[in-house]
Motif scaffolding. Structure first.
Motif, PDB file in Angstrom:
ATOM      1  N   MET A   1       0.837  -1.188   0.000  1.00  0.00           N
ATOM      2  CA  MET A   1       0.000   0.000   0.000  1.00  0.00           C
ATOM      3  C   MET A   1       0.886   1.257   0.000  1.00  0.00           C
ATOM      4  SD  MET A   1      -3.082   0.886   2.619  1.00  0.00           S
ATOM      5  CE  MET A   1      -2.064   1.423   3.980  1.00  0.00           C
ATOM      6  N   ILE A   2       0.533   2.233  -0.807  1.00  0.00           N
ATOM      7  CA  ILE A   2       1.289   3.499  -0.817  1.00  0.00           C
ATOM      8  C   ILE A   2       0.540   4.525   0.034  1.00  0.00           C
ATOM      9  CG2 ILE A   2       2.200   5.359  -2.266  1.00  0.00           C
ATOM     10  CD1 ILE A   2       2.109   3.339  -4.599  1.00  0.00           C
ATOM     11  N   VAL A   3       1.256   5.091   1.011  1.00  0.00           N
ATOM     12  CA  VAL A   3       0.622   6.129   1.847  1.00  0.00           C
ATOM     13  C   VAL A   3       1.158   7.485   1.410  1.00  0.00           C
ATOM     14  CG1 VAL A   3       0.303   7.010   4.187  1.00  0.00           C
ATOM     15  CG2 VAL A   3       0.430   4.538   3.784  1.00  0.00           C
ATOM     16  N   LEU A   4       0.281   8.317   0.962  1.00  0.00           N
ATOM     17  CA  LEU A   4       0.704   9.658   0.547  1.00  0.00           C
ATOM     18  C   LEU A   4       0.424  10.627   1.687  1.00  0.00           C
ATOM     19  CD1 LEU A   4      -0.739   9.922  -3.071  1.00  0.00           C
ATOM     20  CD2 LEU A   4       1.649   9.699  -2.407  1.00  0.00           C
ATOM     21  N   SER A   5       1.459  11.328   2.135  1.00  0.00           N
ATOM     22  CA  SER A   5       1.169  12.350   3.149  1.00  0.00           C
ATOM     23  C   SER A   5       1.153  13.707   2.448  1.00  0.00           C
ATOM     24  CB  SER A   5       2.190  12.309   4.280  1.00  0.00           C
ATOM     25  OG  SER A   5       3.311  13.031   3.927  1.00  0.00           O
ATOM     26  N   VAL A   6       0.082  14.418   2.589  1.00  0.00           N
ATOM     27  CA  VAL A   6      -0.055  15.698   1.906  1.00  0.00           C
ATOM     28  C   VAL A   6       0.323  16.810   2.866  1.00  0.00           C
ATOM     29  CG1 VAL A   6      -1.651  17.231   0.697  1.00  0.00           C
ATOM     30  CG2 VAL A   6      -1.926  14.735   0.544  1.00  0.00           C
ATOM     31  N   VAL A   7       1.363  17.552   2.491  1.00  0.00           N
ATOM     32  CA  VAL A   7       1.776  18.680   3.332  1.00  0.00           C
ATOM     33  C   VAL A   7       0.954  19.891   2.898  1.00  0.00           C
ATOM     34  CG1 VAL A   7       3.693  20.170   4.006  1.00  0.00           C
ATOM     35  CG2 VAL A   7       4.091  17.746   3.497  1.00  0.00           C
ATOM     36  N   PRO A   8       0.219  20.507   3.824  1.00  0.00           N
ATOM     37  CA  PRO A   8      -0.598  21.648   3.408  1.00  0.00           C
ATOM     38  C   PRO A   8       0.259  22.801   2.909  1.00  0.00           C
ATOM     39  CG  PRO A   8      -0.901  21.174   5.759  1.00  0.00           C
ATOM     40  CD  PRO A   8       0.147  20.249   5.258  1.00  0.00           C
ATOM     41  N   SER A   9      -0.265  23.536   1.913  1.00  0.00           N
ATOM     42  CA  SER A   9       0.513  24.677   1.423  1.00  0.00           C
ATOM     43  C   SER A   9       0.434  25.836   2.408  1.00  0.00           C
ATOM     44  CB  SER A   9       0.040  25.138   0.055  1.00  0.00           C
ATOM     45  OG  SER A   9      -1.203  24.664  -0.244  1.00  0.00           O
ATOM     46  N   ARG A  50       2.816  34.811   7.001  1.00  0.00           N
ATOM     47  CA  ARG A  50       2.863  33.589   6.194  1.00  0.00           C
ATOM     48  C   ARG A  50       3.084  32.431   7.139  1.00  0.00           C
ATOM     49  NH1 ARG A  50       6.654  30.310   3.846  1.00  0.00           N
ATOM     50  NH2 ARG A  50       6.186  29.536   1.745  1.00  0.00           N
ATOM     51  N   LEU A  51       2.184  31.470   7.095  1.00  0.00           N
ATOM     52  CA  LEU A  51       2.259  30.339   8.018  1.00  0.00           C
ATOM     53  C   LEU A  51       2.515  29.067   7.216  1.00  0.00           C
ATOM     54  CD1 LEU A  51      -0.537  32.234   8.950  1.00  0.00           C
ATOM     55  CD2 LEU A  51       0.238  31.112  11.030  1.00  0.00           C
ATOM     56  N   ALA A  52       3.570  28.336   7.586  1.00  0.00           N
ATOM     57  CA  ALA A  52       3.929  27.136   6.831  1.00  0.00           C
ATOM     58  C   ALA A  52       4.213  25.992   7.801  1.00  0.00           C
ATOM     59  CB  ALA A  52       5.158  27.407   5.974  1.00  0.00           C
ATOM     60  N   PRO A  53       3.871  24.755   7.431  1.00  0.00           N
ATOM     61  CA  PRO A  53       4.190  23.610   8.285  1.00  0.00           C
ATOM     62  C   PRO A  53       5.696  23.550   8.518  1.00  0.00           C
ATOM     63  CG  PRO A  53       2.821  22.953   6.428  1.00  0.00           C
ATOM     64  CD  PRO A  53       3.260  24.365   6.160  1.00  0.00           C
ATOM     65  N   ALA A  54       6.116  23.147   9.722  1.00  0.00           N
ATOM     66  CA  ALA A  54       7.543  23.093  10.050  1.00  0.00           C
ATOM     67  C   ALA A  54       7.778  22.028  11.114  1.00  0.00           C
ATOM     68  CB  ALA A  54       8.001  24.464  10.550  1.00  0.00           C
ATOM     69  N   PRO A  92       2.223  22.561  18.065  1.00  0.00           N
ATOM     70  CA  PRO A  92       2.259  23.790  17.249  1.00  0.00           C
ATOM     71  C   PRO A  92       3.452  23.811  16.284  1.00  0.00           C
ATOM     72  CG  PRO A  92       3.061  24.262  19.445  1.00  0.00           C
ATOM     73  CD  PRO A  92       2.713  22.797  19.442  1.00  0.00           C
ATOM     74  N   LEU A  93       3.434  22.929  15.300  1.00  0.00           N
ATOM     75  CA  LEU A  93       4.587  22.824  14.396  1.00  0.00           C
ATOM     76  C   LEU A  93       4.377  23.734  13.187  1.00  0.00           C
ATOM     77  CD1 LEU A  93       5.053  18.945  14.649  1.00  0.00           C
ATOM     78  CD2 LEU A  93       6.078  20.787  16.043  1.00  0.00           C
ATOM     79  N   VAL A  94       4.787  24.959  13.337  1.00  0.00           N
ATOM     80  CA  VAL A  94       4.537  25.940  12.274  1.00  0.00           C
ATOM     81  C   VAL A  94       5.626  27.011  12.278  1.00  0.00           C
ATOM     82  CG1 VAL A  94       2.962  27.261  13.803  1.00  0.00           C
ATOM     83  CG2 VAL A  94       2.791  27.537  11.327  1.00  0.00           C
ATOM     84  N   GLU A  95       5.963  27.446  11.061  1.00  0.00           N
ATOM     85  CA  GLU A  95       6.890  28.576  10.917  1.00  0.00           C
ATOM     86  C   GLU A  95       6.048  29.796  10.550  1.00  0.00           C
ATOM     87  OE1 GLU A  95      10.690  28.760   8.200  1.00  0.00           O
ATOM     88  OE2 GLU A  95       8.932  29.585   7.184  1.00  0.00           O
ATOM     89  N   ILE A  96       6.141  30.843  11.374  1.00  0.00           N
ATOM     90  CA  ILE A  96       5.324  32.041  11.136  1.00  0.00           C
ATOM     91  C   ILE A  96       6.251  33.194  10.765  1.00  0.00           C
ATOM     92  CG2 ILE A  96       3.623  33.642  12.100  1.00  0.00           C
ATOM     93  CD1 ILE A  96       2.838  31.464  14.117  1.00  0.00           C
ATOM     94  N   ALA A  97       6.077  33.704   9.546  1.00  0.00           N
ATOM     95  CA  ALA A  97       6.880  34.855   9.099  1.00  0.00           C
ATOM     96  C   ALA A  97       5.969  36.080   9.088  1.00  0.00           C
ATOM     97  CB  ALA A  97       7.439  34.592   7.706  1.00  0.00           C
ATOM     98  N   ILE A  98       6.363  37.095   9.859  1.00  0.00           N
ATOM     99  CA  ILE A  98       5.553  38.316   9.967  1.00  0.00           C
ATOM    100  C   ILE A  98       6.238  39.425   9.178  1.00  0.00           C
ATOM    101  CG2 ILE A  98       4.527  40.002  11.556  1.00  0.00           C
ATOM    102  CD1 ILE A  98       4.952  37.984  13.839  1.00  0.00           C
ATOM    103  N   ALA A  99       5.529  39.987   8.204  1.00  0.00           N
ATOM    104  CA  ALA A  99       6.036  41.171   7.486  1.00  0.00           C
ATOM    105  C   ALA A  99       5.305  42.365   8.066  1.00  0.00           C
ATOM    106  CB  ALA A  99       5.777  41.038   5.989  1.00  0.00           C
ATOM    107  N   LYS A 100       6.016  43.168   8.874  1.00  0.00           N
ATOM    108  CA  LYS A 100       5.332  44.243   9.604  1.00  0.00           C
ATOM    109  C   LYS A 100       5.193  45.518   8.778  1.00  0.00           C
ATOM    110  CE  LYS A 100       4.676  44.645  13.764  1.00  0.00           C
ATOM    111  NZ  LYS A 100       3.520  43.803  14.142  1.00  0.00           N
ATOM    112  N   GLY A 101       3.963  46.031   8.751  1.00  0.00           N
ATOM    113  CA  GLY A 101       3.707  47.346   8.192  1.00  0.00           C
ATOM    114  C   GLY A 101       3.197  48.260   9.299  1.00  0.00           C
ATOM    115  N   LEU A 125      -4.682  26.437   7.992  1.00  0.00           N
ATOM    116  CA  LEU A 125      -3.550  25.538   7.719  1.00  0.00           C
ATOM    117  C   LEU A 125      -3.799  24.148   8.297  1.00  0.00           C
ATOM    118  CD1 LEU A 125      -0.552  25.734   6.537  1.00  0.00           C
ATOM    119  CD2 LEU A 125       0.162  25.860   8.923  1.00  0.00           C
ATOM    120  N   TRP A 126      -4.350  24.111   9.507  1.00  0.00           N
ATOM    121  CA  TRP A 126      -4.584  22.830  10.183  1.00  0.00           C
ATOM    122  C   TRP A 126      -5.985  22.279   9.912  1.00  0.00           C
ATOM    123  CZ3 TRP A 126      -2.375  24.918  15.489  1.00  0.00           C
ATOM    124  CH2 TRP A 126      -0.969  25.005  15.385  1.00  0.00           C
TER     125      TRP A 126
END
Ligand code: ATP
Length: 310
Positions: A1-9, A50-54, A92-101, A125-126
């Motif tokens: 069986m092939i298990v595909l894990s989908v990483v959310p964008s 920008r929030l990305a899985p990490a 809470p496995l996430v990388e959060i990049a904040i672009a401050k204005g 994301l989750w």
């Protein structure tokens, strides 16, 4: 069986700033807080997250005042991620990049906006499927300005500012924001107001009824003389140079100017977008602030901009 894990964008979320059109501050309570009656408006000056899985929780900050923003657990987005992960029963496995204005410690609730945006982004994301009400109760635990950053638009806030009622606001209002060289810490401004009130009896705002009517009518001329902030006297006492900034904005053609929240950012209401651009140009040349931005409001609360492609 092939298990595909989908990483959310990765998810990108926009976090609006706020200005308090009316900020009435009650007496110091026994618990150290003040009762507030405030009318918030969400403005287009914003931060993007920008929030990305990490593999672990990390926070990065770039842009306006980035060097003053912590990247550890004292950052409100870190606390938002931990709180939401706890609720969802996950890590809470996430990388959060904040672009401050939004100026840091500028009285425009930038940290609160980032926290609200982190909640909205992580819900997406989750794939948690939490409703706005569920997010709002997590928001209220993170800080009293976080629920409004989630809500957006124009709202009446009571309690510590976290109990919100939507306000009818017709039309878009145009603003110029004068950013100061250094920030002001919100607790120190409240302390200064308590001190001024012990010494004398600085005038206090009444109820915001007329201001709410001016918002419903959508008339900036009617709104301008009704703008008010009980914290302004305290912010001006700590930073007297803000008086010049306020005078310069009105002298440049703004309908009115006031200190935003606990300051030191000064916000100027203008008649039209063109008027705001002209006031901004004149203010930028007057040497009374670090930099100048134009903005409009009301805008929506924290919202997902897009799902980045892989
Ligand atoms: P308030 O919401 O109390 O009006 P403010 O708008 O004046 O605050 P913020 O930009 O929210 O000020 O930052 C206040 C302090 O919070 C900063 O000095 C910083 O140390 C801390 N902080 C924590 N998280 C953040 C964040 N994501 N962005 C900016 N500041 C943050």
């Amino acid at each position: 069986m092939i298990v595909l894990s989908v990483v959310p964008s990765p998810v990108v979320v926009r976090a609006p700033s706020k200005v308090n059109l009316h900020l009435g501050v009650g007496d110091l309570r026994a618990d150290g807080y003040h009762d507030l009656t405030t009318v918030f408006q969400a403005l287009s000056l914003s931060d993007d997250l920008r929030l990305a899985p990490a593999a672990s929780l990390t926070v990065r900050v770039t842009g306006e005042g980035a060097a003053q923003v912590p990247t550890d657990r004292t950052n409100l987005v870190w606390q938002a991620a931990v709180a939401l992960a706890h609720l969802a029963g996950r890590a809470p496995l996430v990388e959060i990049a904040i672009a401050k204005g939004i100026p840091v410690a500028g009285g425009m609730a930038g940290g609160s906006a980032d926290a609200a945006a982190a909640l909205v982004g992580l819900n997406e994301l989750w794939d948690l499927g939490l409703g706005r009400d569920e997010l709002a109760s997590v928001a209220a635990e993170l800080g009293s300005d976080v629920p409004f950053a989630l809500h957006g638009g124009t709202a009446l806030g009571t309690g510590r500012g976290e109990q919100l009622l939507p306000v009818l606001s017709r039309n878009t209002f145009h603003w110029v924001l004068a950013l100061a060289k250094d920030g002001l810490s919100t607790p120190s401004v409240f302390r200064e107001l308590d001190r001024l009130r012990e010494e004398g009896d600085p005038p206090r705002l009444g109820d915001p009824q007329k201001l709410l009517q001016a918002l419903a009518a959508g008339d900036p001329h009617a709104l301008a003389p009704l703008l008010g902030n009980d914290l302004q006297a305290a912010a001006l006492s700590l930073k007297p140079e803000l008086r010049r900034t306020l005078r310069a904005g009105v002298g440049a053609g703004a309908l009115a100017g006031l200190v935003s929240g606990s300051g030191p950012t000064c916000a100027f209401l203008c008649e039209t977008e063109q008027a705001a651009i002209a006031v901004a140009a004149e203010l930028a040349g007057a040497g009374v602030c670090r930099s100048v931005r134009t903005a409009s409001g009301p805008v929506p609360g924290a919202r997902v901009l897009d799902h980045e492609a892989h």
